[in-house]
Design a protein around this motif. Sequence first.
Motif, short mmCIF file in Angstrom:
data_model
loop_
_atom_site.label_atom_id
_atom_site.label_comp_id
_atom_site.label_asym_id
_atom_site.label_seq_id
_atom_site.Cartn_x
_atom_site.Cartn_y
_atom_site.Cartn_z
N ILE A 14 47.93 44.68 32.91
CA ILE A 14 48.74 45.57 32.09
C ILE A 14 50.16 45.51 32.63
O ILE A 14 50.40 45.88 33.78
N GLY A 15 51.09 45.05 31.80
CA GLY A 15 52.47 44.92 32.26
C GLY A 15 52.57 43.97 33.44
O GLY A 15 52.03 42.86 33.40
N THR A 16 53.19 44.40 34.50
CA THR A 16 53.34 43.56 35.69
C THR A 16 52.21 43.77 36.69
O THR A 16 52.19 43.14 37.75
N SER A 17 51.25 44.65 36.37
CA SER A 17 50.15 44.95 37.27
C SER A 17 48.88 44.24 36.82
O SER A 17 48.53 44.25 35.64
N GLU A 18 48.19 43.64 37.78
CA GLU A 18 46.97 42.89 37.48
C GLU A 18 45.84 43.39 38.37
O GLU A 18 45.99 43.55 39.58
N PHE A 46 34.55 36.53 51.52
CA PHE A 46 34.39 37.96 51.27
C PHE A 46 35.31 38.40 50.14
O PHE A 46 36.52 38.26 50.23
N ARG A 47 34.71 38.94 49.06
CA ARG A 47 35.49 39.39 47.91
C ARG A 47 35.88 40.84 48.06
O ARG A 47 35.10 41.66 48.53
N PHE A 48 37.10 41.16 47.61
CA PHE A 48 37.55 42.55 47.67
C PHE A 48 38.43 42.84 46.45
O PHE A 48 39.14 41.97 45.96
N PRO A 49 38.40 44.08 45.96
CA PRO A 49 39.23 44.47 44.81
C PRO A 49 40.70 44.53 45.20
O PRO A 49 41.05 44.92 46.32
N ALA A 50 41.56 44.18 44.23
CA ALA A 50 43.00 44.18 44.51
C ALA A 50 43.79 44.46 43.24
O ALA A 50 43.33 44.18 42.13
N ILE A 51 44.96 45.02 43.43
CA ILE A 51 45.97 45.12 42.38
C ILE A 51 47.14 44.26 42.79
O ILE A 51 47.66 44.38 43.91
N LEU A 52 47.54 43.37 41.91
CA LEU A 52 48.72 42.53 42.15
C LEU A 52 49.88 43.06 41.34
O LEU A 52 49.71 43.48 40.18
N GLU A 53 51.04 43.06 41.92
CA GLU A 53 52.26 43.47 41.23
C GLU A 53 53.20 42.27 41.23
O GLU A 53 53.60 41.78 42.29
N ASN A 54 53.51 41.77 40.02
CA ASN A 54 54.32 40.55 39.90
C ASN A 54 53.73 39.40 40.71
O ASN A 54 54.42 38.69 41.44
N LYS A 97 53.09 53.68 36.23
CA LYS A 97 52.30 53.94 35.02
C LYS A 97 51.26 52.87 34.78
O LYS A 97 50.15 53.16 34.32
N HIS A 98 51.58 51.59 35.07
CA HIS A 98 50.62 50.52 34.85
C HIS A 98 49.38 50.70 35.74
O HIS A 98 48.25 50.48 35.30
N ASP A 112 47.34 53.52 34.27
CA ASP A 112 46.63 53.08 33.06
C ASP A 112 45.41 52.22 33.41
O ASP A 112 44.34 52.39 32.81
N LEU A 113 45.58 51.30 34.35
CA LEU A 113 44.46 50.47 34.78
C LEU A 113 43.34 51.32 35.34
O LEU A 113 42.16 51.13 35.01
N PHE A 114 43.71 52.26 36.17
CA PHE A 114 42.72 53.12 36.81
C PHE A 114 42.00 53.99 35.79
O PHE A 114 40.76 54.08 35.79
N ARG A 115 42.76 54.65 34.92
CA ARG A 115 42.16 55.58 33.95
C ARG A 115 41.20 54.86 32.99
O ARG A 115 40.15 55.39 32.64
N GLN A 116 41.57 53.65 32.59
CA GLN A 116 40.77 52.96 31.58
C GLN A 116 39.56 52.24 32.16
O GLN A 116 38.49 52.24 31.54
N TYR A 117 39.72 51.65 33.36
CA TYR A 117 38.68 50.75 33.84
C TYR A 117 37.95 51.23 35.10
O TYR A 117 36.85 50.76 35.38
N VAL A 118 38.54 52.14 35.85
CA VAL A 118 37.93 52.55 37.10
C VAL A 118 37.41 53.99 37.06
O VAL A 118 36.25 54.25 37.37
#
Length: 289
Positions: free
Chosen positions: A100-104, A140-148, A204-205, A208-214
């Motif tokens: 979403i936007g610049t956040s992945e 080892f896999r781990f969750p992440a948020i990427l910005e740009n 905000k991105h 939005d990611l958190f509210r919708q998917y987590v």
Amino acid sequence: MQQKIKEDNAKVFALLSHYLNHAPDLITQEEMDEIVQSGVSHEYAFAVLLAAAFGLDIVDNADDKQLFNHYFKSMLHKLEAEEYYKNAYYSQIKIPAIQIGTSELKYEQYKPFEGFVCNDIVRTEEGRQIPQIGFFDTAFRFPAILENNRIWMTITPNEIETMKEPVEQAFGNVLTYGLGLGYYAYMVSEKENVTSVTVVESNKHVIDLFRQYVLPQFKHGHKIHIVQADAFEYAEEQMGKGKYDFVFTDLWHDVSDGMDMYLQMKQYEKQCPGTVFTYWIEKSILCYL
């Protein structure tokens, strides 16, 4: 003696900084297997290989050998992937690949024998500051948020270990600065003695990611209240009005960008004299102050 310890601390931190930033996966499976076959532990084999990569002579050079014995033997830890996969968040929350936007939102991974910071710095009685470096012998896999396209927020063993105390200590009405992937909010929302969790996040991105998917996956999502705001503005203008029992701040990426924000946030504690305040990686930050 104290000057020598300060010099040793600085040398170890400089070596590790270069390694972690430029070549964290330089140690290979083949190199590890060759040394471990001689009967030593994975930690010792990793330490020997890392010392060699740093150009240290731990056999014939007395100073290098002393540095190795004081730091490397208690600095490195082989972690078990399955132990972390059993973590409540890891086992209950599934992360989709979404942007979403610049956040992945996605999963990243550590390679086998890739080094990474796994806990707060340990400070010895004599003043040695020993970083804690972990590695796995499998991917080892781990969750992440990427910005740009840059990793910004993660849930790795480091976050899990360094948040254990603030999770255990939380009670009543909790306020946390920084949302990330909601790890802290999830863990404290699971506690019976936590009534509510207010999360202050400016991006905000990320919200939005958190509210919708987590957030929909949280069993106690009704306890979570998200406020889109600048953390320091909220602390100055709103925190004292909220009657919070416990505040946890997690706004920084690491120690280097955290020191100034830590000191700034500490100034607002006086507005809430009855509130307990805690800070992510505070032990490590204090080693630099």
